[in-house]
Motif scaffolding. Structure first.
Motif, PDB file in Angstrom:
ATOM      1  N   GLY A 195       0.760  -1.301  -0.015  1.00  6.97           N
ATOM      2  CA  GLY A 195       0.117   0.105  -0.012  1.00  6.97           C
ATOM      3  C   GLY A 195       0.870   1.320  -0.122  1.00  6.97           C
ATOM      4  N   ASN A 196       1.851   1.282   0.980  1.00  7.14           N
ATOM      5  CA  ASN A 196       2.808   2.254   0.816  1.00  7.14           C
ATOM      6  C   ASN A 196       3.419   2.596  -0.493  1.00  7.14           C
ATOM      7  OD1 ASN A 196       2.271   3.309   3.268  1.00  7.14           O
ATOM      8  ND2 ASN A 196       3.875   1.762   4.293  1.00  7.14           N
ATOM      9  N   LEU A 197       3.692   1.393  -1.256  1.00  7.87           N
ATOM     10  CA  LEU A 197       4.430   1.652  -2.521  1.00  7.87           C
ATOM     11  C   LEU A 197       3.365   2.184  -3.535  1.00  7.87           C
ATOM     12  CD1 LEU A 197       6.178  -1.964  -3.152  1.00  7.87           C
ATOM     13  CD2 LEU A 197       7.154   0.403  -3.267  1.00  7.87           C
ATOM     14  N   MET A 198       2.238   1.954  -3.302  1.00 10.25           N
ATOM     15  CA  MET A 198       1.136   2.452  -4.089  1.00 10.25           C
ATOM     16  C   MET A 198       1.045   4.207  -3.587  1.00 10.25           C
ATOM     17  SD  MET A 198      -0.785   1.886  -6.665  1.00 10.25           S
ATOM     18  CE  MET A 198      -1.238   0.260  -6.905  1.00 10.25           C
ATOM     19  N   LEU A 199       1.127   4.375  -2.667  1.00 11.80           N
ATOM     20  CA  LEU A 199       0.999   5.736  -2.401  1.00 11.80           C
ATOM     21  C   LEU A 199       2.006   6.737  -2.786  1.00 11.80           C
ATOM     22  CD1 LEU A 199       0.252   5.610   1.732  1.00 11.80           C
ATOM     23  CD2 LEU A 199      -1.302   6.496  -0.059  1.00 11.80           C
ATOM     24  N   LYS A 200       3.289   5.943  -2.745  1.00 11.10           N
ATOM     25  CA  LYS A 200       4.552   6.796  -3.486  1.00 11.10           C
ATOM     26  C   LYS A 200       4.073   6.565  -5.128  1.00 11.10           C
ATOM     27  CE  LYS A 200       8.564   5.014  -2.521  1.00 11.10           C
ATOM     28  NZ  LYS A 200       9.645   4.320  -2.005  1.00 11.10           N
ATOM     29  N   ARG A 230      -5.032  -7.645   1.521  1.00  9.69           N
ATOM     30  CA  ARG A 230      -5.717  -6.897   0.976  1.00  9.69           C
ATOM     31  C   ARG A 230      -6.038  -5.770   2.405  1.00  9.69           C
ATOM     32  NH1 ARG A 230     -10.690  -9.050   2.247  1.00  9.69           N
ATOM     33  NH2 ARG A 230     -10.751 -10.543   0.526  1.00  9.69           N
ATOM     34  N   ASP A 231      -6.299  -5.999   3.419  1.00 10.63           N
ATOM     35  CA  ASP A 231      -6.496  -5.532   4.586  1.00 10.63           C
ATOM     36  C   ASP A 231      -5.310  -4.382   4.629  1.00 10.63           C
ATOM     37  OD1 ASP A 231      -9.048  -6.793   4.763  1.00 10.63           O
ATOM     38  OD2 ASP A 231      -8.396  -7.909   6.462  1.00 10.63           O
ATOM     39  N   GLY A 232      -4.245  -5.237   4.909  1.00  5.54           N
ATOM     40  CA  GLY A 232      -3.187  -4.454   4.997  1.00  5.54           C
ATOM     41  C   GLY A 232      -2.793  -3.070   3.846  1.00  5.54           C
ATOM     42  N   LYS A 244      -5.467   4.368   2.820  1.00 10.72           N
ATOM     43  CA  LYS A 244      -6.574   5.107   3.199  1.00 10.72           C
ATOM     44  C   LYS A 244      -6.066   6.675   3.467  1.00 10.72           C
ATOM     45  CE  LYS A 244      -8.909   2.839   6.448  1.00 10.72           C
ATOM     46  NZ  LYS A 244      -9.155   2.376   7.836  1.00 10.72           N
ATOM     47  N   SER A 245      -4.728   6.764   3.931  1.00 10.50           N
ATOM     48  CA  SER A 245      -4.177   8.223   4.091  1.00 10.50           C
ATOM     49  C   SER A 245      -4.111   8.887   2.720  1.00 10.50           C
ATOM     50  CB  SER A 245      -2.759   7.848   4.476  1.00 10.50           C
ATOM     51  OG  SER A 245      -1.808   7.448   3.532  1.00 10.50           O
ATOM     52  N   ASN A 246      -4.465   8.590   1.914  1.00  5.90           N
ATOM     53  CA  ASN A 246      -4.773   9.628   0.423  1.00  5.90           C
ATOM     54  C   ASN A 246      -6.117   9.165  -0.004  1.00  5.90           C
ATOM     55  OD1 ASN A 246      -4.761  10.985  -1.896  1.00  5.90           O
ATOM     56  ND2 ASN A 246      -2.877  10.080  -2.697  1.00  5.90           N
ATOM     57  N   PRO A 247      -7.176  10.042   0.423  1.00  4.89           N
ATOM     58  CA  PRO A 247      -8.439   9.969  -0.275  1.00  4.89           C
ATOM     59  C   PRO A 247      -8.551  10.076  -1.389  1.00  4.89           C
ATOM     60  CG  PRO A 247      -8.229  11.909   1.277  1.00  4.89           C
ATOM     61  CD  PRO A 247      -6.756  11.231   1.277  1.00  4.89           C
ATOM     62  N   ASP A 255      12.785  -3.180 -16.171  1.00  4.67           N
ATOM     63  CA  ASP A 255      12.384  -2.778 -17.667  1.00  4.67           C
ATOM     64  C   ASP A 255      11.617  -1.590 -17.479  1.00  4.67           C
ATOM     65  OD1 ASP A 255      13.915  -4.913 -18.662  1.00  4.67           O
ATOM     66  OD2 ASP A 255      12.251  -6.050 -19.031  1.00  4.67           O
ATOM     67  N   GLY A 256      11.176  -0.996 -16.425  1.00  7.07           N
ATOM     68  CA  GLY A 256      10.561  -0.079 -16.207  1.00  7.07           C
ATOM     69  C   GLY A 256       8.741  -0.449 -16.410  1.00  7.07           C
ATOM     70  N   LYS A 257       8.525  -1.656 -16.515  1.00 14.57           N
ATOM     71  CA  LYS A 257       6.947  -2.090 -16.835  1.00 14.57           C
ATOM     72  C   LYS A 257       6.338  -2.191 -15.324  1.00 14.57           C
ATOM     73  CE  LYS A 257       8.003  -4.880 -20.658  1.00 14.57           C
ATOM     74  NZ  LYS A 257       8.267  -6.283 -21.054  1.00 14.57           N
ATOM     75  N   MET A 258       7.087  -2.411 -14.288  1.00 15.58           N
ATOM     76  CA  MET A 258       6.376  -2.471 -12.907  1.00 15.58           C
ATOM     77  C   MET A 258       6.696  -1.484 -12.175  1.00 15.58           C
ATOM     78  SD  MET A 258       5.437  -6.056 -11.327  1.00 15.58           S
ATOM     79  CE  MET A 258       5.640  -6.397  -9.439  1.00 15.58           C
ATOM     80  N   TYR A 259       6.109  -1.028 -11.138  1.00 18.71           N
ATOM     81  CA  TYR A 259       6.375   0.163 -10.297  1.00 18.71           C
ATOM     82  C   TYR A 259       7.303  -0.356  -9.088  1.00 18.71           C
ATOM     83  CZ  TYR A 259       6.733   3.803  -7.037  1.00 18.71           C
ATOM     84  OH  TYR A 259       7.312   4.806  -6.300  1.00 18.71           O
ATOM     85  N   GLY A 260       6.767  -1.557  -8.396  1.00 27.89           N
ATOM     86  CA  GLY A 260       7.591  -2.011  -7.283  1.00 27.89           C
ATOM     87  C   GLY A 260       6.757  -3.302  -6.818  1.00 27.89           C
ATOM     88  N   THR A 261       7.417  -4.038  -5.768  1.00 28.22           N
ATOM     89  CA  THR A 261       7.068  -5.067  -5.145  1.00 28.22           C
ATOM     90  C   THR A 261       7.652  -5.140  -3.590  1.00 28.22           C
ATOM     91  OG1 THR A 261       6.753  -7.595  -5.553  1.00 28.22           O
ATOM     92  CG2 THR A 261       8.763  -6.725  -6.054  1.00 28.22           C
ATOM     93  N   VAL A 262       7.194  -6.074  -3.152  1.00 27.17           N
ATOM     94  CA  VAL A 262       7.735  -6.318  -1.618  1.00 27.17           C
ATOM     95  C   VAL A 262       8.013  -7.608  -1.673  1.00 27.17           C
ATOM     96  CG1 VAL A 262       6.845  -6.696   0.489  1.00 27.17           C
ATOM     97  CG2 VAL A 262       5.554  -5.469  -0.899  1.00 27.17           C
TER      98      VAL A 262
END
Lengths: 353, 312
Positions: free
Chosen positions: A183-188, A212-214, A220-223, A299-306
């Motif tokens: 989720g934090n990756l997505m926020l970034k 999912r819940d995490g 949530k911090s970015n509405p 390759d720049g296709k995907m933003y990030g992963t855990v």
């Protein structure tokens, strides 16, 4: 006569195909073995592993006592399972221990039966990788009652996020935290917000709910981030993920700015649909750090992963068992770290599966 | 008399009626559903299971079952991609197809010559073949390295994706084969009444084995299309395809008793299942509710045929 010819033919075919299969198998093994052993990024866990290994070795310079250890794994056919089992196997081999891996076939009931079998066989220790933290409790209780040492591996035993009383260790991960990290990756990735879609694993699995819940808790911090769609695959399949993404694109089109797939395999599937639709700007976030996932990030296709470290997790779990059996002091809770991978640091991570 | 007509309509067009109703409902619920892009999308999504379903239809018509096709698709996909990586596309594809054919032949042999129940034989084969896929890959994903291999699953001819073309070609071939050739009619005869067919001089075992071989071959094609599209193979690829294919076949009106069925309608059945998935995804229905609904729709469409059976 025809029958005899047919039988001869069948036998030859069987032998030939066996030969082909075993030769194919051998080549893959060496490739993968080299790849998984050159893992560089696991500093924290590697450090812990070496200390654990060192303590064991110090105590037993001249050959260890041999123990009978059973590892009950949730299933063997998901891509992630192979390096995990290999971690266990390599550690067992390094210390000359007898390790039996039992396949839970993704069935909580089978896992429980396998634990009960191991208890009945009075093995020296059991490690269990539960499918469901709660469903496994009755079988674990049986082991505790019979005084067979048992530990949780990768997934926790019991509903609470703490060491289950009576078990001697837990070596694994915190799925909720991994979802939160994603989720934090997505926020970034989406500071200005936008629509995102979620592709999930098999409905009803605990890992699916936690991831999912995490994730939802973090975003949530970015509405301004809006969840446009949330769909589940039947079996974490890549092709299913492609289909779901194709359907999401039909429904939402350009409104989609981000994709969260609960593992990299599904993320790659989703990326295919995005690529074919010409939507290359969509930021995709996965979990797992598979080889293909890392490559897609580079390759720049995907933003990030855990990042996952199943091999290290396996080695660490096994050394914990050994430390326990030998009476060596060791941390009874090891939470495997999950580094975040983006294009900035992806070259440091080789990927384990 | 009027009852007779309705019976006939349901018998011949049940799946089509159901299909049309579903499409109308979904297009009323969302304007994103009925357009050319989505139609092509749905057909491409159906192409892999569709190929498997052609085989399932043939084996069921001939009076048997084949549960091994999902595993065969998995193994052949793995073989195709790993051999392509090492020796090139042609050898990868050819050997994968051969493996599919060989597994089909072994199934046929065990069912017709060793006379073991087809359910048991193919259930066993399903596990053996899955095990071979796991052995071959050692449990790891095999990623594709050859660019041209991706064309099979991702390429387009004009606006039409290649998987759709492959599906259409094989549907046409096997529709013709089953409806218009003598061999095809013999297969219906064998499945309809084994004794009669045998007494009329038709070699039951030959035609039943043939169906298994075709089933294995088509499963291999499905495996190749799948792994080409994904540009990777996992050892658990194709898990459950046999059930999706058989579900589509049954929705398409093929009788489980054998001797009755139609390749074209099976494909419609498979597409129907994908229309349901696609519609639910577009409407973003809760995944848990989807399971219940999908089950209901399968039951409802099959109920049409059961009503027909009872009347008969």
């Amino acid at each position: 006569m025809i029958k005899k010819i047919l039988i001869c033919l069948l036998v030859t075919i069987f032998i030939v195909s066996l030969g082909v299969i075993s030769s194919g198998c051998r080549v893959v093994t060496t490739d993968e073995a080299v790849a998984s052993q050159t893992t560089a990024a696991a500093e924290t866990t590697k450090a812990a592993e070496t200390t654990a290994a060192a303590t064991v070795k110090d105590n037993n310079a001249t050959g260890l006592k041999q123990f009978n250890i059973v590892f009950v794994i949730a299933g063997v056919d998901a891509p992630f399972c192979a390096p995990y089992m290999k971690g266990y196997q390599d550690a067992a081999k390094a210390y000359g221990q007898k390790l039996e891996i039992k396949d839970g076939k993704w069935d909580a009931n089978v896992v429980n039966n396998l634990i009960e079998d191991a208890v009945a066989a009075k093995v020296d220790a059991i490690a269990v990788n539960p499918i469901d933290s709660v469903a496994v409790v009755p079988a674990v209780e049986e082991a505790i009652k019979a005084k067979v040492p048992i530990m949780g591996s990768w997934v926790r035993i019991g509903a609470k996020n703490e060491l289950y009383p009576g078990t001697f260790a837990y070596v694994g991960i915190d799925e909720w935290q991994r979802g939160f990290a994603a989720g934090n990756l997505m926020l970034k990735a989406l500071p200005d917000g936008g629509g995102i879609v979620l592709i999930e694993g098999t409905p009803g699995m605990q890992a699916v709910n936690d991831r999912r819940d995490g994730f939802l808790a973090a975003i949530k911090s970015n509405p301004k981030i809006e969840v446009l769609g949330q769909q589940a695959t039947k079996s974490w399949g890549r092709e299913e993920a492609t289909k779901i993404m194709e359907n999401f694109i039909q429904a939402n089109g350009d409104k989609i700015k981000g994709l969260y797939a609960q593992d990299d395999n599904m993320a790659i599937g989703g990326l295919l649909a995005l690529e074919e639709a010409g939507m290359k700007d969509v930021k995709a976030v996965g979990i797992g750090g598979s080889k293909e996932g890392i490559k897609a990030i580079l390759d720049g296709k995907m933003y990030g992963t855990v990042y996952d470290q199943p091999y290290e997790a396996g080695v660490l779990a096994f050394t914990s068992i050994l430390n326990y059996l030998l009476g060596v002091k060791f941390p009874d809770e090891i939470i495997i770290k999950n580094p975040l991978v983006t294009i900035e640091n992806a070259s440091l991570f080789p990927g384990e599966w | 008399m009027r009852g007779e007509i309705w019976k006939k309509v349901f018998k011949n067009y049940g799946v089509i009626i159901f299909f049309v109703i579903l499409v109308i409902i979904l297009s009323l619920l969302s304007n994103k559903f009925l357009n050319i892009a989505n139609v092509l999308n749905i057909i491409r999504q159906s192409s892999i299971i569709g190929l498997v379903a052609i085989g399932s239809t043939l084996t069921i018509i001939s009076g048997n079952f084949d549960l091994s096709v999902g595993s065969v698709a998995g193994l052949t996909g793995v073989i195709a991609i790993s051999l392509t990586n090492r020796f090139g596309v042609v050898s990868g594809v050819i050997i994968a197809l051969l493996v599919g054919i060989v597994v089909g032949f072994i199934n046929g042999f065990l069912v017709t010559k060793a006379r073991i129940n087809s359910f048991i034989v193919t259930l066993g084969m399903m596990t053996i073949v899955r095990g071979c896929a796991l052995l071959w890959t050692n449990g790891y994903i095999v990623a594709g390295k050859i660019e041209s291999y991706k064309l099979i699953g991702r390429g387009m001819i004009g606006p039409i994706p290649i998987p759709i073309i492959i599906l259409v070609v094989f549907v046409a071939i096997f529709w013709f084969f089953m409806q218009k050739t003598r061999t095809g009619r013999y297969i219906y005869a064998v499945g309809g009444n084994k004794e009669t067919a045998y007494l009329s001089g038709i070699s039951v075992s030959r035609y039943q084995t043939m169906c298994y071989v075709i089933g294995g071959f088509l499963a291999a094609i499905a495996g190749i299309v799948l792994t080409s599209r994904m540009n990777a193979a996992t050892p658990n690829d194709g898990t459950g395809y046999e059930f999706d294919a058989i579900t589509g076949t049954i929705i398409g009106g093929t009788s489980l008793a054998g001797g009755e069925g139609n390749v074209l309608k099976s494909i419609l059945g498979v597409i129907l299942l994908n229309v349901i998935n696609n519609g639910f995804n577009i409407l973003n229905v809760n995944p848990y509710i989807q399971y219940v609904f999908r089950g209901f729709i399968i039951l409802a469409s099959v109920a049409i045929y059961s009503v027909r059976f009872r009347k008969e």
